[in-house]
Design a protein around this motif. Structure first.
Motif, short mmCIF file in Angstrom:
data_model
loop_
_atom_site.label_atom_id
_atom_site.label_comp_id
_atom_site.label_asym_id
_atom_site.label_seq_id
_atom_site.Cartn_x
_atom_site.Cartn_y
_atom_site.Cartn_z
N LEU A 166 0.83 -1.21 0.00
CA LEU A 166 0.00 0.00 0.00
C LEU A 166 0.87 1.26 0.00
CD1 LEU A 166 -3.20 0.77 0.57
CD2 LEU A 166 -2.23 1.56 2.71
N ARG A 167 1.89 1.25 0.84
CA ARG A 167 2.75 2.43 0.93
C ARG A 167 3.57 2.60 -0.35
NH1 ARG A 167 6.52 2.14 5.19
NH2 ARG A 167 6.09 -0.07 5.52
N THR A 168 3.96 1.47 -0.94
CA THR A 168 4.69 1.55 -2.20
C THR A 168 3.84 2.22 -3.27
OG1 THR A 168 5.72 -0.53 -1.60
CG2 THR A 168 5.98 0.19 -3.89
N ILE A 169 2.59 1.82 -3.32
CA ILE A 169 1.69 2.41 -4.31
C ILE A 169 1.55 3.90 -4.07
CG2 ILE A 169 -0.73 2.47 -5.01
CD1 ILE A 169 -0.73 -0.58 -4.68
N GLY A 170 1.52 4.28 -2.80
CA GLY A 170 1.43 5.69 -2.47
C GLY A 170 2.69 6.45 -2.88
N GLU A 171 3.85 5.78 -2.80
CA GLU A 171 5.10 6.43 -3.18
C GLU A 171 5.23 6.50 -4.69
OE1 GLU A 171 7.42 8.00 -1.41
OE2 GLU A 171 6.06 7.68 0.28
N SER A 172 5.07 5.34 -5.33
CA SER A 172 5.30 5.27 -6.77
C SER A 172 4.42 4.21 -7.40
CB SER A 172 6.78 4.95 -7.04
OG SER A 172 6.96 4.67 -8.40
N PRO A 173 3.25 4.61 -7.85
CA PRO A 173 2.35 3.61 -8.43
C PRO A 173 2.95 2.95 -9.68
CG PRO A 173 1.48 5.86 -8.68
CD PRO A 173 2.67 5.95 -7.80
N GLU A 174 3.79 3.69 -10.39
CA GLU A 174 4.41 3.11 -11.59
C GLU A 174 5.25 1.89 -11.21
OE1 GLU A 174 4.65 6.28 -10.70
OE2 GLU A 174 3.52 7.37 -12.23
N THR A 175 6.08 2.06 -10.16
CA THR A 175 6.92 0.96 -9.73
C THR A 175 6.08 -0.24 -9.31
OG1 THR A 175 8.33 2.69 -8.84
CG2 THR A 175 8.88 0.42 -8.24
N ALA A 176 5.06 0.04 -8.47
CA ALA A 176 4.23 -1.05 -7.98
C ALA A 176 3.56 -1.76 -9.16
CB ALA A 176 3.18 -0.51 -7.02
N HIS A 177 3.12 -0.98 -10.12
CA HIS A 177 2.48 -1.57 -11.30
C HIS A 177 3.48 -2.42 -12.07
CE1 HIS A 177 -0.13 -2.01 -14.73
NE2 HIS A 177 0.80 -1.50 -15.52
N ALA A 178 4.74 -1.91 -12.21
CA ALA A 178 5.74 -2.61 -13.00
C ALA A 178 6.08 -3.97 -12.40
CB ALA A 178 7.01 -1.75 -13.11
N ILE A 179 6.03 -4.04 -11.05
CA ILE A 179 6.33 -5.35 -10.48
C ILE A 179 5.07 -6.18 -10.27
CG2 ILE A 179 8.55 -4.75 -9.41
CD1 ILE A 179 7.12 -4.19 -6.83
N GLY A 180 3.96 -5.73 -10.85
CA GLY A 180 2.82 -6.62 -10.98
C GLY A 180 1.70 -6.44 -9.96
N TYR A 181 1.70 -5.33 -9.19
CA TYR A 181 0.60 -5.15 -8.24
C TYR A 181 -0.56 -4.41 -8.91
CZ TYR A 181 3.50 -6.81 -4.48
OH TYR A 181 4.27 -7.60 -3.69
N PRO A 182 -1.79 -4.85 -8.60
CA PRO A 182 -2.96 -4.19 -9.18
C PRO A 182 -3.23 -2.86 -8.48
CG PRO A 182 -3.66 -5.96 -7.72
CD PRO A 182 -2.16 -5.94 -7.68
N VAL A 183 -2.60 -1.81 -8.98
CA VAL A 183 -2.63 -0.51 -8.29
C VAL A 183 -4.06 -0.01 -8.08
CG1 VAL A 183 -2.00 1.93 -8.50
CG2 VAL A 183 -0.35 0.15 -9.09
N ILE A 184 -4.83 -0.02 -9.17
CA ILE A 184 -6.17 0.54 -9.07
C ILE A 184 -7.02 -0.24 -8.08
CG2 ILE A 184 -8.26 1.10 -10.38
CD1 ILE A 184 -5.90 2.89 -11.03
N ARG A 185 -6.90 -1.57 -8.14
CA ARG A 185 -7.74 -2.38 -7.24
C ARG A 185 -7.37 -2.10 -5.78
NH1 ARG A 185 -7.17 -8.57 -7.81
NH2 ARG A 185 -7.29 -8.03 -10.02
N ILE A 186 -6.08 -2.01 -5.51
CA ILE A 186 -5.66 -1.77 -4.13
C ILE A 186 -6.09 -0.37 -3.68
CG2 ILE A 186 -3.65 -1.48 -2.65
CD1 ILE A 186 -2.37 -3.80 -4.25
N ARG A 187 -5.99 0.59 -4.59
CA ARG A 187 -6.45 1.94 -4.23
C ARG A 187 -7.95 1.95 -3.96
NH1 ARG A 187 -3.08 6.45 -7.76
NH2 ARG A 187 -1.30 6.46 -6.34
N TYR A 188 -8.70 1.18 -4.73
CA TYR A 188 -10.14 1.05 -4.46
C TYR A 188 -10.37 0.54 -3.05
CZ TYR A 188 -13.03 2.10 -8.54
OH TYR A 188 -13.74 2.75 -9.50
N LEU A 189 -9.61 -0.51 -2.69
CA LEU A 189 -9.79 -1.09 -1.35
C LEU A 189 -9.48 -0.04 -0.28
CD1 LEU A 189 -8.30 -4.67 -1.86
CD2 LEU A 189 -10.70 -4.02 -1.56
N ALA A 190 -8.42 0.74 -0.52
CA ALA A 190 -8.05 1.76 0.47
C ALA A 190 -9.17 2.80 0.58
CB ALA A 190 -6.75 2.44 0.06
N VAL A 191 -9.71 3.23 -0.56
CA VAL A 191 -10.78 4.23 -0.54
C VAL A 191 -12.01 3.68 0.18
CG1 VAL A 191 -12.45 5.42 -2.01
CG2 VAL A 191 -10.01 5.53 -2.54
N LEU A 192 -12.34 2.42 -0.09
CA LEU A 192 -13.49 1.80 0.58
C LEU A 192 -13.26 1.73 2.08
CD1 LEU A 192 -14.59 -1.08 -1.80
CD2 LEU A 192 -15.95 0.88 -1.06
#
Lengths: 306, 364
Positions: A166-192
């Motif tokens: 989660l914190r990685t996505i907050g720092e650099s979503p590009e990086t998290a995406h590049a190593i295969g994390y579903p950025v949008i889905r995780i951000r949705y979960l955080a917003v919910l």
């Protein structure tokens, strides 16, 4: 001594809705999303929880309904900000206004019937201890739950892999995406999650703190929670302390007024805001630490490259 | 009666304009024109509170005039910039009488009224009068004086707690009268006052009420727009005094009484005046005598002989035999503000910005 106990317990209770809402927002912002709509989500939570109580549902269900009401409102923000990549500031403000309007609309049918508030629980044996008993062991369950949530969120953010992602996505979503994390889905979960917590905060106000329905009953507490997250430099412990500080100063200034101390009430009323700002500015002197905890991608839209 | 939100009003007025355009002036030719009245509320109509009491006044017009009146009610208008537009639209759309119900409606009404000299404007809690702008206001202090007497009869501690919105004369004056009423029964009574510095914040109101309880007050009077003060006092086992509406159902059986507001005479009076063509801008200021301030039914826990005394007090204030601000009155520092044998002048009542002796609190 009784006065001291009154100030102490008043502080803990007054801080509870702020703790819920601000911790929820902390998680959202740690994922790099800025949701300004806390006030709206809280009002939705307050309305749904109150609705459930007058519909005769048991209290735990009503509080859950409040949390879900907040989450439903946050989903709206999620769709706008995460799927359609609209400006997060605008989407959040829209949610704040929308939530206030919808809750007022729902509330038209509530009348102003008094309801039975969430009961305080006297913890057996512990609540009978002199001084400490009434100070710590005679609250309603939501007060304890807020503290539990503080520990859970601190643990999650800094001691689990999920928190790291989660914190990685907050720092650099590009990086998290590049190593295969579903950025949008995780951000949705955080917003919910933020919506659930804001909903809990609202539910606390309408069924426990001031158990009657009045329009816009949050009276700005959502905005204060939002500010707390920033002033706490995105750290859970400081959010908790900031909420207590704010609650404590509110109670103290009221006590001061009623005691007739020689300071105009207008100035005393500004005290909680002043004190919170001053303390948090002082503890945020270290710019490096600030940069370390600030989610670098905050409020920046992210579209995964396909 | 129409009960519109601002948005609906805009839609309807647009639609009405379109309808007028297509049907020409046929509608105006009908023989019996109803009296058109517009009313602007500061908040939505809740079950209790300030706006609810105004809606009862509007209901009284309806009961009096039946279908001879066409009412347009617009609620939730607080900000002056919104209000100005709404007042202008109401006046322009043919209303002969327009009511504003909040202090914040004052400036917009003063701007709009001169442009519509044939429309009568009535402003509740206003202070400025124009050729077609009248005001009406309640003598809250008569109600709080009686309520304070009731509180002192029932209080064990002799300590009364007061919660107000802002430290302005309309709130400071009634707070003083609350204590003066209490002191008429128990000369040693004191009153702790807290101002929220907000018109509306139930959370803070609860904290204020708890603060007063923790400082030993056993009667709480909250002059705000929610029942939170009455509710918290009841939960804490203290007596309470309601404001604007009877709040007994929130008080766990502990509401002693409430000083309620009944604007019917103001609303109906103005409507009759306009209908008869005799309306003049007045500064109406009524209390217990005019029935604008009414005491809610007294709590059954109050002994019968005390209730008799309180009712006598109501009558004496109404007849002018007793004046709540009768001398000798001293301020907090012991300076004599009103000499024995005289009473505070009306203008000084409307501008009261000092606490009487026994008030605990500080005005800026």
């Amino acid at each position: 001594m009784d006065l001291f106990i009154a100030i102490f317990t008043g502080t803990i209770i007054a801080a509870t809705p702020l703790i819920f809402a601000a911790l929820g927002e902390l998680v959202v912002e740690k994922s790099g999303v800025l949701n300004l709509g806390i006030e709206g989500m809280m009002l939705m939570g307050a309305a749904f929880a109150f609705w459930a109580v007058i519909a005769g549902l048991p209290m735990p269900v009503a509080i859950l309904a409040g949390a879900l009401g907040g989450a439903a409102a946050s989903l709206l923000f999620g769709v706008l900000a995460l799927t359609f990549l609209t400006n997060q500031y605008a989407a959040g403000l829209a949610l704040a206004i929308f939530g206030s309007g919808v809750s007022a609309f729902l509330g038209r049918n509530f009348g102003s019937a008094p309801i039975d508030a969430l009961k305080k629980i006297y913890i057996p044996y512990l609540s009978d201890i002199p001084v400490v008993g009434p100070m710590l062991f005679r609250f309603d369950p939501m007060v304890y739950f807020a503290i539990v949530m503080f520990f859970v969120i601190s643990w999650f953010l800094y001691r689990t892999k999920g928190g790291l992602v989660l914190r990685t996505i907050g720092e650099s979503p590009e990086t998290a995406h590049a190593i295969g994390y579903p950025v949008i889905r995780i951000r949705y979960l955080a917003v919910l999650f933020g919506g659930l917590m804001a909903g809990l905060a609202g539910a606390y106000l309408s069924v426990a703190y001031t158990p009657l329905w009045v329009e816009n009953m949050t009276a700005g507490k959502g905005w204060i929670s939002l500010a707390l997250v920033v002033f706490a430099t995105w750290r859970p412990l400081r959010v908790l302390l900031g909420a207590w500080l704010f609650g404590g100063m509110t109670i103290l200034q009221l006590q001061g007024q009623a005691l007739g101390i020689a300071v105009p009430s207008e100035l005393l009323s500004a005290l909680p805001y002043l004190a919170t700002i001053i303390v948090l500015v002082i503890i945020s002197q270290n710019r490096q630490m600030l940069a370390l905890h600030f989610p670098a991608s905050l409020a920046k839209p992210f579209r995964p490259a396909t | 009666m129409f009960n519109l939100t601002r948005r609906q009003f805009l839609q309807y007025s647009g639609a009405a304009g379109a309808a007028l355009g297509t049907t020409g002036l046929a509608g105006i030719a009908s023989a019996q024109e109803p009296l058109k009245i517009g009313v602007v509320y500061v908040s939505p109509i809740a079950d209790i509170g300030w706006t609810k009491q105004h809606s009862l006044g509007v209901d009284a017009i309806k009961a009096e005039f039946g279908d001879k009146v066409a009412l347009t009610v617009i609620d939730n208008i607080f900000m002056p910039q919104d209000a100005e537009r709404v007042f202008r639209e109401l006046a322009a759309s043919g209303n002969q009488l327009v009511f504003g119900t909040s202090f914040s409606h004052g400036t917009p009404m003063q701007k709009v009224a001169p442009r519509f000299p044939k429309v009568a404007f009535e402003h509740c809690s206003g202070i400025v009068h124009l050729a077609n702008l009248g005001t009406f206001e309640a003598k809250y202090y008569e109600g709080t004086f009686v309520a304070g007497a009731a509180g002192a009869h029932m209080s064990k501690a002799g300590k009364i707690g007061f919660i107000g919105g802002f430290p302005i004369p309309d709130i400071v004056g009634p707070a003083n009268a609350l204590l003066l009423g209490a002191q008429s029964v128990n000369p040693d009574a004191t009153c702790n006052a807290i101002f929220l510095n907000s018109w509306f914040d139930p959370g803070k109101e609860k904290e204020a009420a708890n603060t007063l309880l923790s400082q030993g007050c056993d009667v709480i009077c909250s002059m705000t727009d929610t029942a939170t003060g009455v509710q918290v006092a009841g939960e804490g086992g203290a007596w309470s005094i309601g404001y604007a509406s009877d709040m007994a159902k929130f008080g766990s059986g502990k509401q002693l009484t409430a000083f309620t507001l009944d604007w019917s005479s103001d609303y109906v009076g103005a409507a009759k005046g306009v209908a008869a063509g005799t309306w003049k801008p007045e500064a109406r200021w009524d209390g217990l005598a005019g029935g604008v301030v009414k005491m809610a039914p007294y709590n059954e826990a109050i002994p019968a002989d005390v209730i008799t005394k309180l009712k006598q007090l109501e009558a004496d204030i109404g007849s002018g035999k007793i004046h709540p601000y009768a001398g000798e009155l001293k301020d907090q520092d012991g300076n004599v503000k009103v000499a024995a044998g005289s009473v505070l002048a009306d203008a000084d009542i409307r501008g009261m910005n000092w606490f009487v002796k026994g008030m605990i609190g500080k005005l800026g």
